[in-house]
Each structure stands twice: as C-alpha cells, then as structure tokens.
Write an enzyme that holds these catalytic residues in place. Structure first.
Site, PDB file in Angstrom:
ATOM      1  N   GLY A   1      34.365  -7.806  87.647  1.00 48.89           N
ATOM      2  CA  GLY A   1      33.658  -7.946  86.384  1.00 48.89           C
ATOM      3  C   GLY A   1      33.020  -9.317  86.336  1.00 48.89           C
ATOM      4  O   GLY A   1      33.483 -10.251  87.012  1.00 48.89           O
TER       5      GLY A   1
ATOM      6  N   HIS B   1      38.538  -8.882  78.889  1.00 53.97           N
ATOM      7  CA  HIS B   1      38.335 -10.195  79.516  1.00 53.97           C
ATOM      8  C   HIS B   1      36.851 -10.585  79.474  1.00 53.97           C
ATOM      9  O   HIS B   1      36.505 -11.728  79.134  1.00 53.97           O
ATOM     10  CB  HIS B   1      38.865 -10.121  80.952  1.00 53.97           C
ATOM     11  CG  HIS B   1      38.750 -11.388  81.748  1.00 53.97           C
ATOM     12  ND1 HIS B   1      39.846 -12.079  82.227  1.00 53.97           N
ATOM     13  CD2 HIS B   1      37.659 -12.081  82.169  1.00 53.97           C
ATOM     14  CE1 HIS B   1      39.434 -13.137  82.897  1.00 53.97           C
ATOM     15  NE2 HIS B   1      38.111 -13.167  82.883  1.00 53.97           N
ATOM     16  N   GLU B   2      35.973  -9.630  79.813  1.00 53.33           N
ATOM     17  CA  GLU B   2      34.533  -9.951  79.866  1.00 53.33           C
ATOM     18  C   GLU B   2      33.953 -10.201  78.467  1.00 53.33           C
ATOM     19  O   GLU B   2      33.137 -11.108  78.287  1.00 53.33           O
ATOM     20  CB  GLU B   2      33.751  -8.841  80.569  1.00 53.33           C
ATOM     21  CG  GLU B   2      34.141  -8.581  82.023  1.00 53.33           C
ATOM     22  CD  GLU B   2      34.266  -9.821  82.891  1.00 53.33           C
ATOM     23  OE1 GLU B   2      33.577 -10.825  82.628  1.00 53.33           O
ATOM     24  OE2 GLU B   2      35.089  -9.790  83.822  1.00 53.33           O
TER      25      GLU B   2
ATOM     26  N   GLN C   1      29.071 -16.729  82.958  1.00 52.26           N
ATOM     27  CA  GLN C   1      29.642 -17.157  84.244  1.00 52.26           C
ATOM     28  C   GLN C   1      28.583 -17.479  85.292  1.00 52.26           C
ATOM     29  O   GLN C   1      28.905 -18.074  86.325  1.00 52.26           O
ATOM     30  CB  GLN C   1      30.592 -16.090  84.785  1.00 52.26           C
ATOM     31  CG  GLN C   1      31.850 -15.923  83.937  1.00 52.26           C
ATOM     32  CD  GLN C   1      32.780 -14.880  84.530  1.00 52.26           C
ATOM     33  OE1 GLN C   1      32.595 -13.702  84.317  1.00 52.26           O
ATOM     34  NE2 GLN C   1      33.752 -15.324  85.308  1.00 52.26           N
TER      35      GLN C   1
ATOM     36  N   CYS D   1      40.352 -15.457  87.077  1.00 52.00           N
ATOM     37  CA  CYS D   1      38.959 -15.501  86.621  1.00 52.00           C
ATOM     38  C   CYS D   1      38.129 -16.265  87.643  1.00 52.00           C
ATOM     39  O   CYS D   1      38.558 -17.323  88.118  1.00 52.00           O
ATOM     40  CB  CYS D   1      38.894 -16.190  85.259  1.00 52.00           C
ATOM     41  SG  CYS D   1      37.231 -16.328  84.609  1.00 52.00           S
ATOM     42  N   LEU D   2      36.952 -15.747  87.950  1.00 50.34           N
ATOM     43  CA  LEU D   2      36.063 -16.399  88.913  1.00 50.34           C
ATOM     44  C   LEU D   2      35.654 -17.796  88.433  1.00 50.34           C
ATOM     45  O   LEU D   2      35.289 -18.644  89.247  1.00 50.34           O
ATOM     46  CB  LEU D   2      34.817 -15.544  89.140  1.00 50.34           C
ATOM     47  CG  LEU D   2      35.069 -14.186  89.824  1.00 50.34           C
ATOM     48  CD1 LEU D   2      33.847 -13.285  89.702  1.00 50.34           C
ATOM     49  CD2 LEU D   2      35.449 -14.376  91.278  1.00 50.34           C
TER      50      LEU D   2
ATOM     51  N   HIS E   1      34.604 -13.600  77.336  1.00 59.35           N
ATOM     52  CA  HIS E   1      33.698 -14.613  77.888  1.00 59.35           C
ATOM     53  C   HIS E   1      32.472 -14.814  76.985  1.00 59.35           C
ATOM     54  O   HIS E   1      31.950 -15.921  76.892  1.00 59.35           O
ATOM     55  CB  HIS E   1      33.203 -14.207  79.282  1.00 59.35           C
ATOM     56  CG  HIS E   1      34.110 -14.624  80.411  1.00 59.35           C
ATOM     57  ND1 HIS E   1      34.460 -15.934  80.636  1.00 59.35           N
ATOM     58  CD2 HIS E   1      34.714 -13.902  81.393  1.00 59.35           C
ATOM     59  CE1 HIS E   1      35.254 -16.002  81.704  1.00 59.35           C
ATOM     60  NE2 HIS E   1      35.428 -14.782  82.182  1.00 59.35           N
TER      61      HIS E   1
HETATM   62 NI    NI Z   1      36.590 -14.315  83.870  1.00 59.89          NI
END
Ligand code: NI
Length: 170
Positions: free
Chosen positions: A46, A140-141, A51, A98-99, A144
């Site tokens: 995702g 989660h997304e 991000q 998380c990236l 963000h």
């Molecule tokens: Ni994330």
C-alpha cells in the site's frame, strides 16, 4: 512510469492533512501510475500520496482480496478521496511496518472490517468492503492522508531483529 522517491519521517508532508482531489486529469493519472510502480518496486502492499511527497488524497493498495483463501489473487485498488464509512467495533492487534518509517515495527489495534468509499482514478464512485489485513492496510493508508502514522497508534514499537520475518510494508 518513473519510480518516485519515498519520503520518510520527519518530512513534514507526512504530518500534513492531504488535500481532496478535484481534477481527474492527466496529472492525477501520472501520479497514480507512478505510485503503483513505486509501491511495487519498494516492495509494499500500500502507498499513500504523501509518501511520495504529494499532499493529495490518493492511495494505492495491492493485496489479495481474501488472504484467508489460499491462491486468492492480488488485487489492485486505486482510491481517490477515500473515506472509511463503516468500521467494525471489533478490533485485533497486528504488526505493522511503514515504508516511511524504515527500521521500526509496531503492534497496532485495528478494526477487523471496513467499508471504504471514494472515487476511481477516473472520478467514478467506488465502494470497497475489506476485512482482515486488507482492512488494516486501508486504515493505515487513510491515516497517512490525515498526517497520522502507525507509531502514533501503536501499543508498542520496536526495532526488528535481523531474524524477524520481513513484513509487508505500507
Ligand atoms: Ni505507511
């Protein structure tokens, strides 16, 4: 489709509330294609536009629709202006990474099922019912887009040991 740089904390774009999308033109199409490519290359399951440094309400998710069913194929979801409309009161803990927060994992309590409403990349209305990990990824997304990251919600956060299994990042 160029791969974009994934930004990490403390980049302030990750703490900003993202803008609703009003134009479904070429710039959005390029952003969506780049986000899909960037998510796949990371690799992740995702990705939210902040991000990649863009404060717009766009998310991409690629995950099996039903991960309890073996061989359930991966499905790609692109949601513009996503909103979580129905959220189960029943929750469960799960381990997230998380990236944008490399090197940390956390245990986060999330709802078991959600209904996500929004628009497709072409501006058509869209509704997705998700449960389990897919529901977790959407939560989660969407966080963000509000400037919220998993460490804000985690009951505990730690640096994974080298022998811990690698998570699906989001
Ligand atoms: Ni994330």
């Amino acid at each position: 489709m160029p791969i974009r740089e994934i930004v990490a904390l403390p980049n302030p774009v990750l703490r900003r509330k993202a803008r609703p999308v009003t134009e479904f033109g070429p710039a959005l199409q390029i952003l969506v294609d780049d986000m899909i490519e960037t998510m796949r290359q990371a690799p992740g399951v995702g990705l939210a536009a902040p991000q990649v440094g863009v404060s717009d309400r766009v998310i991409v998710v690629e995950y099996p629709a039903d991960d309890e069913q073996e061989d359930s194929p991966k499905k790609l979801y692109v949601v513009v202006n996503p909103e979580i409309k129905e959220i189960s009161t029943e929750t469960e803990p799960g381990i997230e990474g998380c990236l944008s927060i490399p090197g940390l994992q956390g245990e986060v309590e999330r709802s078991l099922s959600v209904t996500v409403k929004g628009r497709t990349r072409r501006g058509q209305p869209l509704k997705i019912k998700a449960k389990g990990w897919l529901a977790r990824i959407f939560q989660h997304e969407v966080d963000h887009l509000e400037g919220v990251v998993f460490t804000d919600r985690a009951t505990k956060v730690w640096k994974p040991e080298p022998d811990e299994p690698v998570l699906d990042n989001v």
